[in-house]
Write an enzyme that holds these catalytic residues in place. Structure first.
Site, PDB file in Angstrom:
ATOM      1  N   GLY A 196       0.836  -1.187   0.000  1.00 37.31           N
ATOM      2  CA  GLY A 196       0.000   0.000   0.000  1.00 37.31           C
ATOM      3  C   GLY A 196       0.872   1.238   0.000  1.00 37.31           C
ATOM      4  N   PRO A 197       0.241   2.407  -0.088  1.00 29.08           N
ATOM      5  CA  PRO A 197       1.000   3.659  -0.057  1.00 29.08           C
ATOM      6  C   PRO A 197       1.453   3.978   1.364  1.00 29.08           C
ATOM      7  CG  PRO A 197      -1.330   4.151  -0.085  1.00 29.08           C
ATOM      8  CD  PRO A 197      -1.204   2.651  -0.208  1.00 29.08           C
ATOM      9  N   GLU A 242       9.170  -3.056   5.469  1.00 30.61           N
ATOM     10  CA  GLU A 242       9.874  -2.177   4.522  1.00 30.61           C
ATOM     11  C   GLU A 242      10.654  -3.002   3.496  1.00 30.61           C
ATOM     12  OE1 GLU A 242       9.044   0.802   4.429  1.00 30.61           O
ATOM     13  OE2 GLU A 242       8.402   1.336   6.450  1.00 30.61           O
ATOM     14  N   PHE A 250       7.032   7.150  -5.421  1.00 28.78           N
ATOM     15  CA  PHE A 250       6.206   8.340  -5.650  1.00 28.78           C
ATOM     16  C   PHE A 250       5.995   8.642  -7.127  1.00 28.78           C
ATOM     17  CE2 PHE A 250      10.541   9.834  -5.215  1.00 28.78           C
ATOM     18  CZ  PHE A 250      10.674  10.739  -6.248  1.00 28.78           C
ATOM     19  N   GLY A 306      11.514   9.073   5.367  1.00 29.90           N
ATOM     20  CA  GLY A 306      10.764  10.214   5.875  1.00 29.90           C
ATOM     21  C   GLY A 306       9.354   9.813   6.234  1.00 29.90           C
ATOM     22  N   CYS A 335      -5.157  10.078  -3.695  1.00 32.14           N
ATOM     23  CA  CYS A 335      -5.964   9.297  -4.637  1.00 32.14           C
ATOM     24  C   CYS A 335      -5.422   9.540  -6.052  1.00 32.14           C
ATOM     25  CB  CYS A 335      -7.429   9.703  -4.540  1.00 32.14           C
ATOM     26  SG  CYS A 335      -7.747  11.382  -5.125  1.00 32.14           S
ATOM     27  N   CYS A 380      -5.949  13.329  -7.287  1.00 33.62           N
ATOM     28  CA  CYS A 380      -5.036  14.271  -6.626  1.00 33.62           C
ATOM     29  C   CYS A 380      -3.586  13.993  -7.003  1.00 33.62           C
ATOM     30  CB  CYS A 380      -5.241  14.230  -5.114  1.00 33.62           C
ATOM     31  SG  CYS A 380      -6.858  14.903  -4.620  1.00 33.62           S
TER      32      CYS A 380
END
Length: 182
Positions: free
Chosen positions: A8-9, A85, A117, A165, A174, A177
């Site tokens: 997931g994010p 991770e 990202f 971070g 989403c 966005c």
């Protein structure tokens, strides 16, 4: 035995889900080990901690490493192996370690980001997916419109793909966005 992948994010609860699963196995008297990459700085005094500050401080072995294959002899006496991770591990290292452990009748639970990202999958995760029995994709809450978020954007320093971070650097978003941010 099997490999389970939780993806997931950022801020979707991946580590929390891993902690929940490990805790269940601890309560059933299974011998558990949790492994994270040396780059991960969220572990305090050998306790796993999520972004919410919740700590799993039950009985388990905790290992911080940058090479999973080097830990095979140490984890061989454990029933359940949690890896947090996972995107930070080298692709062959993660895939070979998880496959070997599952083939040796270990339950392996792996948690990591679904993509960076730029929405590119991490090589370690893409190589692992064909060997996985179960995949659970979590979602966060979009920080702009509050809908389900499947992606992460980086606020600054966008030339560096891997940078540790939290909310200071990353935001879950989403699709709409995400597209409006880049």
């Amino acid at each position: 035995m099997s490999i389970e992948l939780i993806i997931g994010p950022m801020f979707s609860g991946k580590t929390t889900e891993l902690m929940r699963k490990i805790n269940r196995y601890i309560l059933s008297n299974q011998k558990c080990v949790i492994i994270t990459h040396n780059i991960d700085n969220r572990f305090i005094n050998k306790n796993i901690i999520n972004h919410d500050g919740n700590i799993l401080n039950k009985e388990y072995l905790y290992i911080k490493t940058n090479n999973l294959i080097n830990e095979i002899n140490i984890v061989d006496n454990y029933d359940i192996i949690g890896i947090d991770e996972c995107q930070f591990f080298e692709e062959n290292d993660l895939e070979q370690f998880c496959d070997k452990m599952a083939n040796n009748k270990k339950k392996v639970i792996v948690a990591g980001l679904n993509c960076d990202f730029n929405r590119n999958i991490f090589n370690s995760i893409s190589k692992l997916i064909p060997k996985v029995e179960k995949i659970k994709k979590l979602q966060a809450i979009c920080q702009f419109c509050y809908k389900d978020a499947s992606f992460t954007i980086k606020k600054h320093n966008k030339n560096q793909i891997i940078e540790i971070g939290g909310q200071d650097l990353y935001v879950p978003v989403c699709r709409l966005c995400y597209n409006n941010s880049y």
